[in-house]
Design a protein around this motif. Sequence first.
Motif, PDB file in Angstrom:
ATOM      1  N   SER B  55       0.984  -1.238   0.425  1.00  0.00           N
ATOM      2  CA  SER B  55       0.114  -0.077  -0.031  1.00  0.00           C
ATOM      3  C   SER B  55       0.929   1.287   0.013  1.00  0.00           C
ATOM      4  N   LEU B  58       2.062   2.151  -3.586  1.00  0.00           N
ATOM      5  CA  LEU B  58       0.755   2.579  -4.351  1.00  0.00           C
ATOM      6  C   LEU B  58       0.497   3.775  -3.823  1.00  0.00           C
ATOM      7  N   TYR B  82      -8.489   5.396  -9.225  1.00  0.00           N
ATOM      8  CA  TYR B  82      -7.029   5.580  -7.934  1.00  0.00           C
ATOM      9  C   TYR B  82      -8.126   4.737  -7.322  1.00  0.00           C
ATOM     10  N   ILE B 159      -5.303   1.931 -10.809  1.00  0.00           N
ATOM     11  CA  ILE B 159      -4.897   1.820  -9.218  1.00  0.00           C
ATOM     12  C   ILE B 159      -5.553   0.896  -8.412  1.00  0.00           C
ATOM     13  N   ASP B 161      -6.073  -0.459  -4.646  1.00  0.00           N
ATOM     14  CA  ASP B 161      -5.842  -1.112  -3.603  1.00  0.00           C
ATOM     15  C   ASP B 161      -5.836  -1.592  -2.465  1.00  0.00           C
ATOM     16  N   CYS B 192      -2.358  -4.474  -5.709  1.00  0.00           N
ATOM     17  CA  CYS B 192      -1.909  -5.044  -4.833  1.00  0.00           C
ATOM     18  C   CYS B 192      -3.311  -6.134  -4.855  1.00  0.00           C
TER      19      CYS B 192
END
Lengths: 266, 306
Positions: B55, B58, B82, B159, B161, B192
């Motif tokens: 994290s 990112l 994001y 992206i 997380d 991730c």
Amino acid sequence: MWPVAAITFLEGIRSRVLYGIFIFACSVILLSFVFAHFFMQDIGKVAVDFNLAALSLAGLLMSLSISVDLIGKDLDKKTIYFVLSKPISRNAYILGKYSGILLISLMAYLIIALLTCFALMLLQSFHADYFKNFAWLPYMQAVFLDYIKISLFNALILFFGSFSTSSFLNMMFSLCIYIAGQSYSDVIRFLSVQHHGEQISPVVHYVIQTSKYIVPNFELFDMKILAAHGRLMAFSDLIPIMGYGFAYIALLVGLSMIIFRKKEFL
Amino acid sequence: MMNTPEKLLQLDGLCKSIRTKTLRAKNIPVLQDISFDVQMGDIVGIIGVNGAGKSTLLKTIMGFLAPSSGNIELASGVRIGYLPENPYYYDYLTLKELLWFAARASGMSSAAFQETFPEIVRRVGLSGKKSGRLRTFSKGMTQRAGLAAAIIHNPDLVILDEPMSGLDPIGRKLFFDLILDLKIMGKTILFCSHILTDVERLCDHVLVMHQGRIQEHIHKTDLEMTGHLQVLLEPSQQASDWLASLPPAMHVLPEKNGFHCLLSDLDRILKEFTQKHIRIESMEAPKQSLEDLFWQITRSAETGGV
């Protein structure tokens, strides 16, 4: 910047606290009917003073309940990740938040000022003899300057919010500065008079003199006495006060932007 | 500015230290010498144990944290979407207001938003909740609303997380399908996750992080075929003798009466078996799972090996 201002405004108007403050302000305005009658000769002055005090107090409570949480809540609940993941600069975020709170307080001031006008018109119609000195323009001038005062107070809250992650600490810092800014001219006046020949400690004198330049002078914006006497402040006096307010706001918002730009969000 | 137009993101020697807030403050390295790049259309997964730095990596790419050293380069004009971990949105907003904010803040016009809004809520399965306040949304719905807010402006790089953390199996499936949709649409995704099976199914590349470092960069083909065959033999004296004569490098499996060999050696070995009358019981090319690789890599990193 405007999308941030828009959702900040929405947050404000959907806050239940705001409605509580409105109810409180309405109660104080209603009370002005009762209290004004205690001072029959001065009913006009007391009513103006009371209504302006209600407006000012509502603005203060609104700032302390809504503004202190503006940035703190975003950081605490991590909403900041969502907002700053958009192509919004940190400066635009700060400006957006500040603009949003200015819009909320403008709306609240307009509504409460309208209510106070209604209350004053009623009292005036019942006791026209005691309202001979009353004039609307000085009253509106006092409301306008109080709005600048609350905008300055909100800029102060924004400034503390830019580095303090605790809303409580932000509220405490801001409130202390507000109280100091409302009363330090009285303190300076008191200390400048020698009491029984006793000298003031040079340290106290130095602290007071320094704080004069750091703490914003909120008292400057208090026009209750002039408004109560129906006296309009001269334009040449009004401009420097407004300039002082706007310059202080620009300084605090600018400092908030500089601090926030370097902030890391872990 | 990067030279290769297909390269959307490039990290070069990225390091990040965090200063402890104690009396004797010290810098704790949380990211160390991170270098990788993301090409257009890639799906890159980042895996690692808790505290590995996924994290943080990112957040550093997103600019929420400033790198202590190293470079992060984004191709010019790249639009990013994001989705933070366990997102929390302004719960006093309705879904429409949230997406309006996301769209307007991303530079979309009001007209473009009005046009995109019905389509995006349909894609995330929230068509019936357009006017619902976010505070009434379940975690899965909030997550999908978050994804809609992340992709409403048609970003080039998405992206995510931990997009599936805390979701129930149905929520996970819905979200998995949404990411799969993005993959089909040709979006570049960097995400991730702890859910290795999802990472394995979605990603073209996997970065294994451990203690702030990238321990391994795994390509999808590494997972499909390891290059080794597992050969089990029918029990016989000849087979036992042959296995006993093998060098250790041939990876004998004594408990299974078999061995591992390279595909290229198979022809030679079969000829030898014909001559020695050794019979093969089974032969397979085992697929190595990401989970196996992940365990090997993290265990090796912890014991100091590579």
